[in-house]
Design a protein around this motif. Structure first.
Motif, PDB file in Angstrom:
ATOM      1  N   ASP A  21      17.643  -0.319  -0.372  1.00  0.00           N
ATOM      2  CA  ASP A  21      18.136  -0.669  -1.708  1.00  0.00           C
ATOM      3  C   ASP A  21      17.838  -2.110  -2.090  1.00  0.00           C
ATOM      4  O   ASP A  21      17.542  -2.392  -3.261  1.00  0.00           O
ATOM      5  CB  ASP A  21      19.650  -0.454  -1.781  1.00  0.00           C
ATOM      6  N   TYR A  22      17.927  -3.036  -1.127  1.00  0.00           N
ATOM      7  CA  TYR A  22      17.942  -4.450  -1.483  1.00  0.00           C
ATOM      8  C   TYR A  22      16.717  -5.250  -1.063  1.00  0.00           C
ATOM      9  O   TYR A  22      16.472  -6.317  -1.629  1.00  0.00           O
ATOM     10  CB  TYR A  22      19.198  -5.117  -0.890  1.00  0.00           C
ATOM     11  N   ARG A  23      15.966  -4.772  -0.071  1.00  0.00           N
ATOM     12  CA  ARG A  23      14.773  -5.525   0.302  1.00  0.00           C
ATOM     13  C   ARG A  23      13.732  -5.452  -0.830  1.00  0.00           C
ATOM     14  O   ARG A  23      13.575  -4.409  -1.465  1.00  0.00           O
ATOM     15  CB  ARG A  23      14.172  -4.974   1.589  1.00  0.00           C
ATOM     16  N   PRO A  24      13.011  -6.534  -1.070  1.00  0.00           N
ATOM     17  CA  PRO A  24      12.018  -6.531  -2.151  1.00  0.00           C
ATOM     18  C   PRO A  24      10.803  -5.701  -1.791  1.00  0.00           C
ATOM     19  O   PRO A  24      10.504  -5.463  -0.623  1.00  0.00           O
ATOM     20  CB  PRO A  24      11.644  -8.012  -2.276  1.00  0.00           C
ATOM     21  N   SER A  25      10.095  -5.270  -2.831  1.00  0.00           N
ATOM     22  CA  SER A  25       8.817  -4.597  -2.635  1.00  0.00           C
ATOM     23  C   SER A  25       7.726  -5.669  -2.568  1.00  0.00           C
ATOM     24  O   SER A  25       7.973  -6.793  -2.097  1.00  0.00           O
ATOM     25  CB  SER A  25       8.563  -3.593  -3.762  1.00  0.00           C
ATOM     26  N   TYR A  26       6.542  -5.357  -3.053  1.00  0.00           N
ATOM     27  CA  TYR A  26       5.415  -6.280  -3.000  1.00  0.00           C
ATOM     28  C   TYR A  26       4.720  -6.306  -4.352  1.00  0.00           C
ATOM     29  O   TYR A  26       4.796  -5.341  -5.117  1.00  0.00           O
ATOM     30  CB  TYR A  26       4.416  -5.830  -1.917  1.00  0.00           C
ATOM     31  N   PRO A  27       4.023  -7.395  -4.666  1.00  0.00           N
ATOM     32  CA  PRO A  27       3.324  -7.464  -5.949  1.00  0.00           C
ATOM     33  C   PRO A  27       2.130  -6.507  -5.976  1.00  0.00           C
ATOM     34  O   PRO A  27       1.540  -6.189  -4.939  1.00  0.00           O
ATOM     35  CB  PRO A  27       2.866  -8.920  -6.017  1.00  0.00           C
ATOM     36  N   ASP A  28       1.761  -6.059  -7.177  1.00  0.00           N
ATOM     37  CA  ASP A  28       0.612  -5.170  -7.314  1.00  0.00           C
ATOM     38  C   ASP A  28      -0.666  -5.799  -6.766  1.00  0.00           C
ATOM     39  O   ASP A  28      -1.560  -5.097  -6.285  1.00  0.00           O
ATOM     40  CB  ASP A  28       0.410  -4.801  -8.787  1.00  0.00           C
ATOM     41  N   ALA A  29      -0.734  -7.130  -6.817  1.00  0.00           N
ATOM     42  CA  ALA A  29      -1.938  -7.822  -6.343  1.00  0.00           C
ATOM     43  C   ALA A  29      -2.168  -7.618  -4.853  1.00  0.00           C
ATOM     44  O   ALA A  29      -3.288  -7.824  -4.372  1.00  0.00           O
ATOM     45  CB  ALA A  29      -1.840  -9.317  -6.652  1.00  0.00           C
ATOM     46  N   LEU A  30      -1.137  -7.220  -4.115  1.00  0.00           N
ATOM     47  CA  LEU A  30      -1.318  -7.022  -2.679  1.00  0.00           C
ATOM     48  C   LEU A  30      -2.320  -5.909  -2.394  1.00  0.00           C
ATOM     49  O   LEU A  30      -3.186  -6.059  -1.514  1.00  0.00           O
ATOM     50  CB  LEU A  30       0.022  -6.701  -2.014  1.00  0.00           C
ATOM     51  N   ALA A  31      -2.215  -4.793  -3.095  1.00  0.00           N
ATOM     52  CA  ALA A  31      -3.136  -3.683  -2.854  1.00  0.00           C
ATOM     53  C   ALA A  31      -4.569  -4.093  -3.152  1.00  0.00           C
ATOM     54  O   ALA A  31      -5.501  -3.730  -2.419  1.00  0.00           O
ATOM     55  CB  ALA A  31      -2.739  -2.476  -3.692  1.00  0.00           C
ATOM     56  N   ASP A  32      -4.772  -4.866  -4.222  1.00  0.00           N
ATOM     57  CA  ASP A  32      -6.124  -5.339  -4.546  1.00  0.00           C
ATOM     58  C   ASP A  32      -6.653  -6.256  -3.451  1.00  0.00           C
ATOM     59  O   ASP A  32      -7.828  -6.155  -3.046  1.00  0.00           O
ATOM     60  CB  ASP A  32      -6.111  -6.083  -5.884  1.00  0.00           C
ATOM     61  N   ALA A  33      -5.800  -7.153  -2.963  1.00  0.00           N
ATOM     62  CA  ALA A  33      -6.231  -8.067  -1.900  1.00  0.00           C
ATOM     63  C   ALA A  33      -6.528  -7.307  -0.613  1.00  0.00           C
ATOM     64  O   ALA A  33      -7.474  -7.645   0.124  1.00  0.00           O
ATOM     65  CB  ALA A  33      -5.161  -9.128  -1.660  1.00  0.00           C
ATOM     66  N   LEU A  34      -5.731  -6.285  -0.320  1.00  0.00           N
ATOM     67  CA  LEU A  34      -5.986  -5.449   0.856  1.00  0.00           C
ATOM     68  C   LEU A  34      -7.378  -4.842   0.801  1.00  0.00           C
ATOM     69  O   LEU A  34      -8.124  -4.866   1.789  1.00  0.00           O
ATOM     70  CB  LEU A  34      -4.946  -4.329   0.934  1.00  0.00           C
ATOM     71  N   GLU A  35      -7.719  -4.264  -0.341  1.00  0.00           N
ATOM     72  CA  GLU A  35      -9.032  -3.636  -0.475  1.00  0.00           C
ATOM     73  C   GLU A  35     -10.152  -4.663  -0.354  1.00  0.00           C
ATOM     74  O   GLU A  35     -11.180  -4.412   0.294  1.00  0.00           O
ATOM     75  CB  GLU A  35      -9.129  -2.909  -1.817  1.00  0.00           C
ATOM     76  N   GLU A  36      -9.945  -5.841  -0.951  1.00  0.00           N
ATOM     77  CA  GLU A  36     -10.987  -6.872  -0.927  1.00  0.00           C
ATOM     78  C   GLU A  36     -11.239  -7.387   0.486  1.00  0.00           C
ATOM     79  O   GLU A  36     -12.388  -7.487   0.935  1.00  0.00           O
ATOM     80  CB  GLU A  36     -10.576  -8.025  -1.839  1.00  0.00           C
ATOM     81  N   LEU A  37     -10.164  -7.720   1.199  1.00  0.00           N
ATOM     82  CA  LEU A  37     -10.327  -8.325   2.519  1.00  0.00           C
ATOM     83  C   LEU A  37     -10.704  -7.312   3.595  1.00  0.00           C
ATOM     84  O   LEU A  37     -11.390  -7.647   4.556  1.00  0.00           O
ATOM     85  CB  LEU A  37      -9.045  -9.042   2.926  1.00  0.00           C
ATOM     86  N   SER A  38     -10.240  -6.063   3.432  1.00  0.00           N
ATOM     87  CA  SER A  38     -10.514  -5.056   4.455  1.00  0.00           C
ATOM     88  C   SER A  38     -11.835  -4.338   4.246  1.00  0.00           C
ATOM     89  O   SER A  38     -12.398  -3.772   5.191  1.00  0.00           O
ATOM     90  CB  SER A  38      -9.383  -4.020   4.479  1.00  0.00           C
ATOM     91  N   GLY A  39     -12.308  -4.307   2.979  1.00  0.00           N
ATOM     92  CA  GLY A  39     -13.482  -3.508   2.670  1.00  0.00           C
ATOM     93  C   GLY A  39     -13.195  -2.020   2.648  1.00  0.00           C
ATOM     94  O   GLY A  39     -14.122  -1.206   2.624  1.00  0.00           O
ATOM     95  N   VAL A  40     -11.916  -1.650   2.632  1.00  0.00           N
ATOM     96  CA  VAL A  40     -11.498  -0.246   2.637  1.00  0.00           C
ATOM     97  C   VAL A  40     -10.902   0.097   1.277  1.00  0.00           C
ATOM     98  O   VAL A  40      -9.931  -0.538   0.844  1.00  0.00           O
ATOM     99  CB  VAL A  40     -10.452   0.024   3.738  1.00  0.00           C
ATOM    100  N   ALA A  41     -11.477   1.065   0.586  1.00  0.00           N
ATOM    101  CA  ALA A  41     -10.886   1.558  -0.652  1.00  0.00           C
ATOM    102  C   ALA A  41      -9.677   2.419  -0.294  1.00  0.00           C
ATOM    103  O   ALA A  41      -9.788   3.359   0.497  1.00  0.00           O
ATOM    104  CB  ALA A  41     -11.911   2.361  -1.450  1.00  0.00           C
ATOM    105  N   LEU A  42      -8.523   2.093  -0.849  1.00  0.00           N
ATOM    106  CA  LEU A  42      -7.303   2.789  -0.459  1.00  0.00           C
ATOM    107  C   LEU A  42      -7.299   4.260  -0.870  1.00  0.00           C
ATOM    108  O   LEU A  42      -6.755   5.101  -0.151  1.00  0.00           O
ATOM    109  CB  LEU A  42      -6.083   2.078  -1.050  1.00  0.00           C
TER     110      LEU A  42
END
Length: 253
Positions: A21-42
């Motif tokens: 309920d209370y822990r924060p999620s993550y910004p949308d930019a995280l998924a974009d950065a994941l794809e960029e740095l990993s080279g893996v399309a989610l």
């Protein structure tokens, strides 16, 4: 892992609902950065979220189209995961003994959970389960201590309970794992009581350390004076670290 980490790791089960309920999620930019740095399309990627907890990061990966599986050792957290994400597969396990075949994954993710592993085991395990060219991604949602009121709160916690209250250890380079780093700053606005409820889901407060209830009461009064409107803006820095698994050598001709 830090001393007492076993007790802290086990403390989350009884508070799984509050954690979700209370822990924060993550910004949308995280998924974009994941794809960029990993080279893996989610989209369509074979992904495991290890130490998935209630599925906060799993939900982000699933929303981007990943074929994600949660991996969670704790019974309480696993039950809350299944309640919140009934259509996402979940297996019981941990990063030191991953329940996957060798080369099975495109991306292996640890969100706020790498520090609960033994890197001497979890590092080789990551390399084992990743396909050549796959990637290990480790990230954390850390309070942004460049913001004055957050820095003040961190200082008060450490003065009362000592350093190391915020359990988080970044992965270190090891054989086959060299990390690229990206920092993402973001914030969310929440009522003072929600902020304190989030704080109370950290392991220091869950293990029943003497004085934690009194500290939260004092902090409530302090924050209500500091923010008379009753709302605080929590600022975070997502520390993202990605290491790509080695690609196979091309055959010589």
């Amino acid at each position: 892992m830090a001393d007492g980490s076993g007790e802290r790791a086990r403390s989350f089960g009884a508070a799984a609902g509050r954690y979700g309920d209370y822990r924060p999620s993550y910004p949308d930019a995280l998924a974009d950065a994941l794809e960029e740095l990993s080279g893996v399309a989610l989209a369509g990627a074979r992904v495991a979220d290890v130490g998935a907890g209630t599925g906060i990061a799993t939900g982000l990966l699933h929303a981007r189209g990943a074929r994600v599986v949660g991996v969670e050792p704790g019974a309480g957290m696993a039950a809350e995961f299944r309640r919140r994400h009934p259509h996402v597969p979940l297996v019981r396990g941990d990063g030191d003994r991953l329940p996957f075949a060798s080369g099975a994954l495109d991306l292996l993710a640890y969100a706020q959970s790498w520090h609960w592993t033994d890197p001497a085991r979890s590092g080789p395990e990551a390399l084992r389960v990743l396909r050549p060219g796959g990637a290990l991604a480790v990230w954390s949602n850390d309070p942004d201590v460049d913001v004055g009121w957050i820095a003040g709160q961190e200082e008060r916690i450490e003065e009362r309970f000592g350093p190391g209250w915020y359990v988080n250890e970044h992965p270190r380079p090891q054989a086959g794992l060299e990390f690229t780093t990206r920092s993402l700053r973001w914030s969310r606005r929440v009522p003072v009581d929600v902020h304190l409820a989030k704080l109370a889901t950290h392991s220091l407060f869950l293990i029943g350390r003497a004085g934690t209830d009194e500290f939260l009461d004092e902090e409530r009064e302090r924050l209500r004076e500091l923010f008379p409107g009753g709302t605080v803006e929590e600022h975070y820095v997502v520390d993202l670290r990605v290491a790509r698994a080695g690609r196979p050598e091309r055959p010589r001709t």
